[in-house]
Design a protein around this motif. Sequence first.
Motif, PDB file in Angstrom:
ATOM      1  N   THR A  49     -34.611 -16.849  -5.887  1.00 22.96           N
ATOM      2  CA  THR A  49     -35.024 -16.448  -5.126  1.00 22.96           C
ATOM      3  C   THR A  49     -34.315 -15.633  -4.422  1.00 22.96           C
ATOM      4  OG1 THR A  49     -36.680 -18.223  -5.215  1.00 22.96           O
ATOM      5  CG2 THR A  49     -36.208 -16.507  -3.621  1.00 22.96           C
ATOM      6  N   LEU A  50     -34.633 -14.529  -3.872  1.00 24.62           N
ATOM      7  CA  LEU A  50     -34.170 -13.372  -3.432  1.00 24.62           C
ATOM      8  C   LEU A  50     -34.796 -13.590  -1.953  1.00 24.62           C
ATOM      9  CD1 LEU A  50     -32.109 -10.904  -3.144  1.00 24.62           C
ATOM     10  CD2 LEU A  50     -33.690  -9.924  -4.228  1.00 24.62           C
ATOM     11  N   LEU A  51     -33.826 -13.224  -0.642  1.00 16.36           N
ATOM     12  CA  LEU A  51     -34.260 -12.962   0.326  1.00 16.36           C
ATOM     13  C   LEU A  51     -33.609 -11.077   0.952  1.00 16.36           C
ATOM     14  CD1 LEU A  51     -36.105 -12.798   3.018  1.00 16.36           C
ATOM     15  CD2 LEU A  51     -33.989 -14.307   3.859  1.00 16.36           C
ATOM     16  N   VAL A  52     -34.033 -10.219   0.609  1.00 12.17           N
ATOM     17  CA  VAL A  52     -33.528  -9.229   1.051  1.00 12.17           C
ATOM     18  C   VAL A  52     -33.809  -8.993   2.783  1.00 12.17           C
ATOM     19  CG1 VAL A  52     -33.289  -6.456   0.949  1.00 12.17           C
ATOM     20  CG2 VAL A  52     -33.823  -7.947  -0.898  1.00 12.17           C
ATOM     21  N   LYS A  53     -32.980  -9.121   3.692  1.00  9.23           N
ATOM     22  CA  LYS A  53     -33.537  -8.611   4.900  1.00  9.23           C
ATOM     23  C   LYS A  53     -32.794  -7.746   5.783  1.00  9.23           C
ATOM     24  CE  LYS A  53     -32.485 -12.537   8.209  1.00  9.23           C
ATOM     25  NZ  LYS A  53     -33.994 -12.740   8.490  1.00  9.23           N
ATOM     26  N   GLY A  54     -34.459  -7.384   6.474  1.00  4.30           N
ATOM     27  CA  GLY A  54     -34.197  -6.653   7.547  1.00  4.30           C
ATOM     28  C   GLY A  54     -33.731  -4.916   6.875  1.00  4.30           C
ATOM     29  N   ALA A  55     -34.646  -4.548   5.943  1.00  4.66           N
ATOM     30  CA  ALA A  55     -34.339  -3.422   5.524  1.00  4.66           C
ATOM     31  C   ALA A  55     -35.912  -2.352   6.295  1.00  4.66           C
ATOM     32  CB  ALA A  55     -34.975  -3.780   3.913  1.00  4.66           C
ATOM     33  N   ASN A  56     -35.313  -1.444   6.020  1.00  7.38           N
ATOM     34  CA  ASN A  56     -36.541  -0.286   5.977  1.00  7.38           C
ATOM     35  C   ASN A  56     -36.992  -0.070   4.830  1.00  7.38           C
ATOM     36  OD1 ASN A  56     -35.814   0.290   9.058  1.00  7.38           O
ATOM     37  ND2 ASN A  56     -33.858   1.229   8.130  1.00  7.38           N
ATOM     38  N   LEU A  57     -38.220  -0.845   4.972  1.00  6.48           N
ATOM     39  CA  LEU A  57     -39.068  -0.145   3.711  1.00  6.48           C
ATOM     40  C   LEU A  57     -39.791   1.085   3.333  1.00  6.48           C
ATOM     41  CD1 LEU A  57     -38.174  -3.139   3.701  1.00  6.48           C
ATOM     42  CD2 LEU A  57     -40.729  -3.678   2.897  1.00  6.48           C
ATOM     43  N   LEU A  58     -39.549   1.444   2.534  1.00  5.61           N
ATOM     44  CA  LEU A  58     -40.805   2.544   1.929  1.00  5.61           C
ATOM     45  C   LEU A  58     -41.465   2.294   0.927  1.00  5.61           C
ATOM     46  CD1 LEU A  58     -38.034   6.074   1.728  1.00  5.61           C
ATOM     47  CD2 LEU A  58     -39.396   5.238   3.578  1.00  5.61           C
ATOM     48  N   VAL A  59     -42.591   1.963   0.956  1.00  4.05           N
ATOM     49  CA  VAL A  59     -43.228   0.957   0.701  1.00  4.05           C
ATOM     50  C   VAL A  59     -43.772   1.781  -0.796  1.00  4.05           C
ATOM     51  CG1 VAL A  59     -45.912  -0.230  -0.264  1.00  4.05           C
ATOM     52  CG2 VAL A  59     -44.364  -0.238   2.308  1.00  4.05           C
ATOM     53  N   GLY A  60     -44.033   2.804  -0.956  1.00  2.00           N
ATOM     54  CA  GLY A  60     -44.355   3.760  -2.026  1.00  2.00           C
ATOM     55  C   GLY A  60     -45.599   4.538  -2.632  1.00  2.00           C
ATOM     56  N   ASP A  61     -46.582   3.739  -1.309  1.00  2.00           N
ATOM     57  CA  ASP A  61     -47.788   4.338  -1.126  1.00  2.00           C
ATOM     58  C   ASP A  61     -48.027   5.102   0.410  1.00  2.00           C
ATOM     59  OD1 ASP A  61     -47.317   2.536   0.849  1.00  2.00           O
ATOM     60  OD2 ASP A  61     -49.316   1.471   0.654  1.00  2.00           O
ATOM     61  N   GLY A  62     -47.189   5.608   0.469  1.00  2.00           N
ATOM     62  CA  GLY A  62     -46.732   6.774   1.697  1.00  2.00           C
ATOM     63  C   GLY A  62     -46.853   5.873   3.345  1.00  2.00           C
ATOM     64  N   SER A  63     -46.788   3.990   2.977  1.00  6.87           N
ATOM     65  CA  SER A  63     -46.291   3.368   4.754  1.00  6.87           C
ATOM     66  C   SER A  63     -45.114   2.826   3.880  1.00  6.87           C
ATOM     67  CB  SER A  63     -47.200   2.474   4.119  1.00  6.87           C
ATOM     68  OG  SER A  63     -47.012   1.764   2.862  1.00  6.87           O
ATOM     69  N   GLU A  64     -44.471   2.661   5.813  1.00  6.64           N
ATOM     70  CA  GLU A  64     -42.789   2.499   5.801  1.00  6.64           C
ATOM     71  C   GLU A  64     -43.093   1.363   6.486  1.00  6.64           C
ATOM     72  OE1 GLU A  64     -40.706   4.946   7.345  1.00  6.64           O
ATOM     73  OE2 GLU A  64     -42.412   6.073   8.166  1.00  6.64           O
ATOM     74  N   ALA A  65     -42.477   0.321   6.590  1.00 12.00           N
ATOM     75  CA  ALA A  65     -42.127  -0.673   7.294  1.00 12.00           C
ATOM     76  C   ALA A  65     -40.669  -0.805   7.561  1.00 12.00           C
ATOM     77  CB  ALA A  65     -42.119  -2.115   6.736  1.00 12.00           C
ATOM     78  N   GLU A  66     -40.012  -0.388   9.490  1.00  9.60           N
ATOM     79  CA  GLU A  66     -38.782  -1.040   9.379  1.00  9.60           C
ATOM     80  C   GLU A  66     -38.582  -1.986   9.780  1.00  9.60           C
ATOM     81  OE1 GLU A  66     -38.488   1.099  12.948  1.00  9.60           O
ATOM     82  OE2 GLU A  66     -38.620   3.258  12.311  1.00  9.60           O
TER      83      GLU A  66
END
Length: 468
Positions: A49-66
């Motif tokens: 199992t993997l946890l990537v923690k606290g990244a800035n996500l470029l989701v790929g559908d035009g949205s993002e999540a800091e």
Amino acid sequence: MNRLVISGLAAAIALTLGACGEPEKAKPSLELPNKNPFPSTYTVPTSKTLLVKGANLLVGDGSEAEATDLVVMDGKIQAMGKGLQVPEGAVVIEAKGKWLTPGLIDVHSHMGVYPAPGTANHEDGNEMTAPVTAQVWAEHSVWPEDPQFEKALAGGITTVQILPGSGNLIGGRGVTLKNVPSLTVQGMKFPDAPYSLKMACGENPKRVYGEKGQLPSTRMGNMAGYRSAWIEAAAYKKGWDDYVKKIEAGEDADAPTRDLRLETLAGVLEGDIRIHNHCYKADEMAQMIDMAKEFGYKIAAFHHAVEGYKAAEMLAKEDICGVMWADWWGFKQEAFDMVEENIALVDYAKACAVIHSDDPIQVQRLNQEVAKAMTSGNKLGLGLTAADAIKWATLNPAKSLGLEDKIGSLKVGKNADLVLWDANPMSVYAHAEKVWIDGSLRFDRLDPSVQPTSDFNLGILEAGEVRP
């Protein structure tokens, strides 16, 4: 027409009919060609199992999540959000200040069929022996140990479509591969990915066969050649359809003789194989669309599409992806009428805009090509962000391949094809730091032990040398 293999004989079971005990007459057997005689042998590796923690996500559908966490379990994205709990036994990647994107997808590559470094005896991408060679399959030319694959992986490329070249009107089947090391192409094949068929408009086929004194030698010869092939394919498909109807009605019938060229073309008419069409000019795109309507098939994408900006509204209306370079132009007549805002303008028209490489160097830096196209659009005042632009190398190419339900965006339930960047991937200074395919770490820029290389390189690279 259903072409699935029906195993065994459709024999009737002997039944006792009154005192006579006469068996029912055996029904005729239905034997159909195997649609997938070279199946994928790829399986998702077991991984923690993997946890990537606290990244800035470029989701790929035009949205993002800091500053967002993402959890991967069993090769799939399991959860996304802020402050997620650490699953028991998970590998934790501290990614604050870094960027996470879906794996990049190159839908126009010749890796494996034109290896680099290469020699003439390994140039296996163009079967230029007839204008229509739908019977050939690119996967039968792919050399899995081509060093290009590892270089592309280091650039964040997780999925590639390998196509035949563009010397023919219809060049053969393309294949979608996962960018994983394998001794065989079957070990790289994306399970259940639709096949594609490579077609080519314009200068290439008419030049190749015109120089041989054959049809086509003109653009009108090109169109005549395509249409003749589709007429043959429609007749071949009808022959199989009629055979199936007779068998299902209990009649005796002989199966038509298999023809590999027409079998592939019939697969397009049945909707099983997707058309990826090399086509630079807007007027020729319109003609290809008319022809597709004439014979009842769908075009998935126009590749190279230098005049995509002229055809943008048409592409949007017909739901066809425009597959383009950021700024290549001028290397032949049909490539002259190009603008650097091409990709951005196709996107602005709400059409499916896709970036591609068609090049052993660009495939290593596809994020930079996306950044160039985004910058050109913003000089025009379109106000594009990295979240908008990354979909040109993620979700949109996945759509063109018919795989948007599996890859192309960071979404719970999708395959965990991920790239962790050490800076905004639109920056020329950004590097792919880690690359996961189906949740399995396939490349780590900081760890030489997770930098796969081909047997071809053994004895060339020093042990432990950093290769990207």
